[in-house]
Design an enzyme around this catalytic site. Structure first.
Site: not given
Ligand code: SAH
Length: 222
Positions: A67
């Site tokens: 993000s």
């Molecule tokens: N917080 C992260 C950015 C997240 S992007 C950072 O600091 O880099 C969103 C993430 O959520 C992605 O990696 C995606 O694979 C994950 N995601 C999506 N659905 C999910 C689920 N049900 N359980 C765990 N992770 C999930």
């Protein structure tokens, strides 16, 4: 692995904190200090380098993004963390948000569903020495019942509704921040638990990649 004044990344972070965060209304000094400290460039692909400090989300592979710094700060500020808190993050991605949280609380549990990202984030967190972050692989829309209750929960992927298990795993007075809405446009929702009541407050508009799983969006076959 905290910032050493004199290194270029330190000054890039200082600009990020002043121009992108403080100037836009982030007020919590602890959040600002944590974002000054965490080496964001260690959580992005190597070819990105100091572009990590630009005012935008950055691709981390597997169609996922880390993000924008402002969004990390705004969500973290809404959690109002205390040093004694136990925190759950859903969507580890690069591990950067987990690193920021780890400086502001006692313990962070973070769940990722994609194995390659989970492994890379785990390694980056370990190399930087964030030893109070515990990484897990799985469907985070179910929460982490075996570690509940949590003083704060943060979801860094967009959900169609606030996932019920995450509300149920909040401690009394606990706070949950999650982007809620249709696939391509959402608003941050803050949920605060008062006994069996869940107060909801609506905050900033935003766009996140989807939370895929049992209490998120359904996976579409590619
Ligand atoms: N917080 C992260 C950015 C997240 S992007 C950072 O600091 O880099 C969103 C993430 O959520 C992605 O990696 C995606 O694979 C994950 N995601 C999506 N659905 C999910 C689920 N049900 N359980 C765990 N992770 C999930």
């Amino acid at each position: 692995m905290s910032a050493v004044p004199g290194d270029i990344a330190f000054y890039r972070r200082r600009l990020m904190v002043e121009e992108q965060l403080r100037a836009r209304g982030i007020r919590d000094e602890r959040v600002l200090a944590a974002m000054q400290e965490v080496p964001r460039d260690r959580f992005v692909p190597e070819n990105i380098g100091l572009e990590a400090y630009e005012d935008r989300a950055i691709s981390i592979g597997e169609d996922q993004t880390i993000s924008q710094p402002y969004m990390v700060a705004a969500m973290t500020e809404l959690l109002e963390l205390k040093k004694s808190d136990k925190v759950l993050e859903i969507g580890t991605g690069s591990g950067y948000q987990a690193a920021v949280l780890s400086l502001l609380c006692r313990e962070v549990f973070t769940v990722e569903r994609i194995n390659s990202l989970y492994l890379r984030a785990r390694k980056a967190l370990e190399l930087c020495g964030y030893l109070n972050v515990h990484t897990r692989l799985g469907d985070g829309s179910l929460g982490l019942p075996e570690e509940a209750p949590f003083d704060a929960v943060i979801v860094t992927a967009a959900a169609p509704e606030v996932p019920r298990p995450l509300m149920e795993q909040l401690a009394e007075g606990g706070r949950l921040v999650v982007p809620v809405g249709p696939r391509y446009t959402q608003s941050l929702v803050l949920v605060i638990r008062h006994g069996d009541d869940f107060e909801r407050k609506l905050s900033t508009p935003c766009v996140f990649v989807p939370l895929l799983g049992r209490h998120g969006f359904q996976e579409t076959p590619s």
